[in-house]
Design a protein around this motif. Structure first.
Motif, mmCIF file in Angstrom:
data_model
loop_
_atom_site.group_PDB
_atom_site.id
_atom_site.type_symbol
_atom_site.label_atom_id
_atom_site.label_comp_id
_atom_site.label_asym_id
_atom_site.label_seq_id
_atom_site.Cartn_x
_atom_site.Cartn_y
_atom_site.Cartn_z
ATOM 1 N N MET A 1 0.837 -1.175 0.000
ATOM 2 C CA MET A 1 0.000 0.000 0.000
ATOM 3 C C MET A 1 0.882 1.238 0.000
ATOM 4 N N LYS A 2 0.575 2.173 -0.850
ATOM 5 C CA LYS A 2 1.298 3.442 -0.905
ATOM 6 C C LYS A 2 0.450 4.493 -0.206
ATOM 7 N N TYR A 3 1.074 5.250 0.695
ATOM 8 C CA TYR A 3 0.348 6.257 1.453
ATOM 9 C C TYR A 3 1.322 7.267 2.051
ATOM 10 N N ASP A 4 0.771 8.418 2.434
ATOM 11 C CA ASP A 4 1.500 9.436 3.191
ATOM 12 C C ASP A 4 0.737 9.664 4.481
ATOM 13 N N ILE A 5 1.462 9.852 5.572
ATOM 14 C CA ILE A 5 0.840 10.118 6.872
ATOM 15 C C ILE A 5 1.396 11.418 7.424
ATOM 16 N N ASN A 7 0.703 14.167 10.929
ATOM 17 C CA ASN A 7 0.046 14.361 12.216
ATOM 18 C C ASN A 7 0.124 15.818 12.645
ATOM 19 N N SER A 8 -0.931 16.256 13.319
ATOM 20 C CA SER A 8 -0.922 17.529 14.025
ATOM 21 C C SER A 8 -1.505 17.234 15.405
ATOM 22 N N ASP A 9 -1.783 18.276 16.181
ATOM 23 C CA ASP A 9 -2.270 18.065 17.540
ATOM 24 C C ASP A 9 -3.565 17.262 17.594
ATOM 25 N N LEU A 10 -4.481 17.514 16.695
ATOM 26 C CA LEU A 10 -5.797 16.877 16.738
ATOM 27 C C LEU A 10 -6.081 15.944 15.572
ATOM 28 N N PHE A 11 -5.228 15.953 14.555
ATOM 29 C CA PHE A 11 -5.535 15.235 13.327
ATOM 30 C C PHE A 11 -4.398 14.332 12.870
ATOM 31 N N THR A 12 -4.774 13.178 12.374
ATOM 32 C CA THR A 12 -3.882 12.339 11.588
ATOM 33 C C THR A 12 -4.503 12.266 10.203
ATOM 34 N N VAL A 13 -3.712 12.572 9.194
ATOM 35 C CA VAL A 13 -4.180 12.501 7.820
ATOM 36 C C VAL A 13 -3.410 11.380 7.129
ATOM 37 N N ILE A 14 -4.151 10.434 6.590
ATOM 38 C CA ILE A 14 -3.553 9.366 5.795
ATOM 39 C C ILE A 14 -4.039 9.545 4.367
ATOM 40 N N GLN A 15 -3.106 9.835 3.476
ATOM 41 C CA GLN A 15 -3.445 10.009 2.068
ATOM 42 C C GLN A 15 -3.113 8.708 1.345
ATOM 43 N N VAL A 16 -4.158 8.033 0.870
ATOM 44 C CA VAL A 16 -3.993 6.782 0.144
ATOM 45 C C VAL A 16 -3.532 7.115 -1.269
ATOM 46 N N LYS A 17 -2.400 6.567 -1.660
ATOM 47 C CA LYS A 17 -1.790 6.849 -2.960
ATOM 48 C C LYS A 17 -1.986 5.672 -3.912
ATOM 49 N N GLU A 18 -3.215 5.219 -4.019
ATOM 50 C CA GLU A 18 -3.571 4.095 -4.884
ATOM 51 C C GLU A 18 -4.825 4.452 -5.664
ATOM 52 N N GLU A 19 -4.987 3.884 -6.848
ATOM 53 C CA GLU A 19 -6.199 4.108 -7.632
ATOM 54 C C GLU A 19 -7.298 3.117 -7.269
ATOM 55 N N ARG A 20 -6.911 1.918 -6.886
ATOM 56 C CA ARG A 20 -7.883 0.872 -6.576
ATOM 57 C C ARG A 20 -7.788 0.495 -5.099
ATOM 58 N N PHE A 21 -8.915 0.511 -4.428
ATOM 59 C CA PHE A 21 -8.991 0.079 -3.027
ATOM 60 C C PHE A 21 -9.839 -1.190 -3.034
ATOM 61 N N ASP A 22 -9.154 -2.310 -3.230
ATOM 62 C CA ASP A 22 -9.844 -3.590 -3.374
ATOM 63 C C ASP A 22 -9.172 -4.635 -2.497
ATOM 64 N N ALA A 23 -9.444 -5.912 -2.768
ATOM 65 C CA ALA A 23 -8.915 -6.995 -1.935
ATOM 66 C C ALA A 23 -7.391 -6.964 -1.839
ATOM 67 N N ALA A 24 -6.741 -6.551 -2.915
ATOM 68 C CA ALA A 24 -5.277 -6.494 -2.908
ATOM 69 C C ALA A 24 -4.740 -5.457 -1.931
ATOM 70 N N LEU A 25 -5.519 -4.444 -1.628
ATOM 71 C CA LEU A 25 -5.084 -3.351 -0.754
ATOM 72 C C LEU A 25 -5.669 -3.447 0.650
ATOM 73 N N ALA A 26 -6.823 -4.071 0.797
ATOM 74 C CA ALA A 26 -7.572 -4.048 2.058
ATOM 75 C C ALA A 26 -6.770 -4.580 3.246
ATOM 76 N N THR A 27 -6.127 -5.715 3.081
ATOM 77 C CA THR A 27 -5.381 -6.316 4.188
ATOM 78 C C THR A 27 -4.215 -5.442 4.627
ATOM 79 N N SER A 28 -3.448 -4.936 3.672
ATOM 80 C CA SER A 28 -2.296 -4.096 4.037
ATOM 81 C C SER A 28 -2.750 -2.781 4.653
ATOM 82 N N PHE A 29 -3.892 -2.253 4.198
ATOM 83 C CA PHE A 29 -4.451 -1.037 4.793
ATOM 84 C C PHE A 29 -4.756 -1.264 6.270
ATOM 85 N N CYS A 30 -5.452 -2.353 6.579
ATOM 86 C CA CYS A 30 -5.794 -2.652 7.973
ATOM 87 C C CYS A 30 -4.546 -2.867 8.812
#
Length: 110
Positions: A1-5, A7-30
């Motif tokens: 899974m490709k992503y950027d993370i 953090n600030s005081d109140l927020f975590t932002v995870i930017q998913v850097k993939e076009e497809r969010f399917d079975a191939a990505l779901a496990t690694s995301f979790c």
């Protein structure tokens, strides 16, 4: 899974850097979320603006994260129309709020 993370005081932002969010990505995301669970701020913003396709496996991963992070507010950000439609069809939009941008989600979180 490709992503950027970031953090600030109140927020975590995870930017998913993939076009497809399917079975191939779901496990690694979790696994990624579980691995950083203790570092996630009170508000988690999942930026899926690059995701053009999500299937039931991707949706299931989102539900698993929702259950795992019960003590956090989770927001979906930048969802394309097909992803928004999937969330609305399954009524997941009632559990995870959807916003157009990270800035909008930050302003509307409480």
């Amino acid at each position: 899974m490709k992503y950027d993370i970031s953090n600030s005081d109140l927020f975590t932002v995870i930017q998913v850097k993939e076009e497809r969010f399917d079975a191939a990505l779901a496990t690694s995301f979790c696994q990624t979320i579980e691995g950083i669970q203790s570092e996630i701020q009170p508000n988690l913003l999942l930026d899926v603006s690059e995701v053009t396709f999500m299937d039931s496996s991707g949706l299931g991963a989102m539900m698993q994260i929702y259950k795992l992070l019960r003590d956090k507010q989770i927001f979906l950000v930048g969802a394309t129309q097909p992803v928004c439609d999937l969330f609305k069809l399954t009524r997941m939009d009632r559990l995870i709020n959807i916003y157009d941008s990270v800035e909008e989600a930050m302003m509307r979180s409480d």
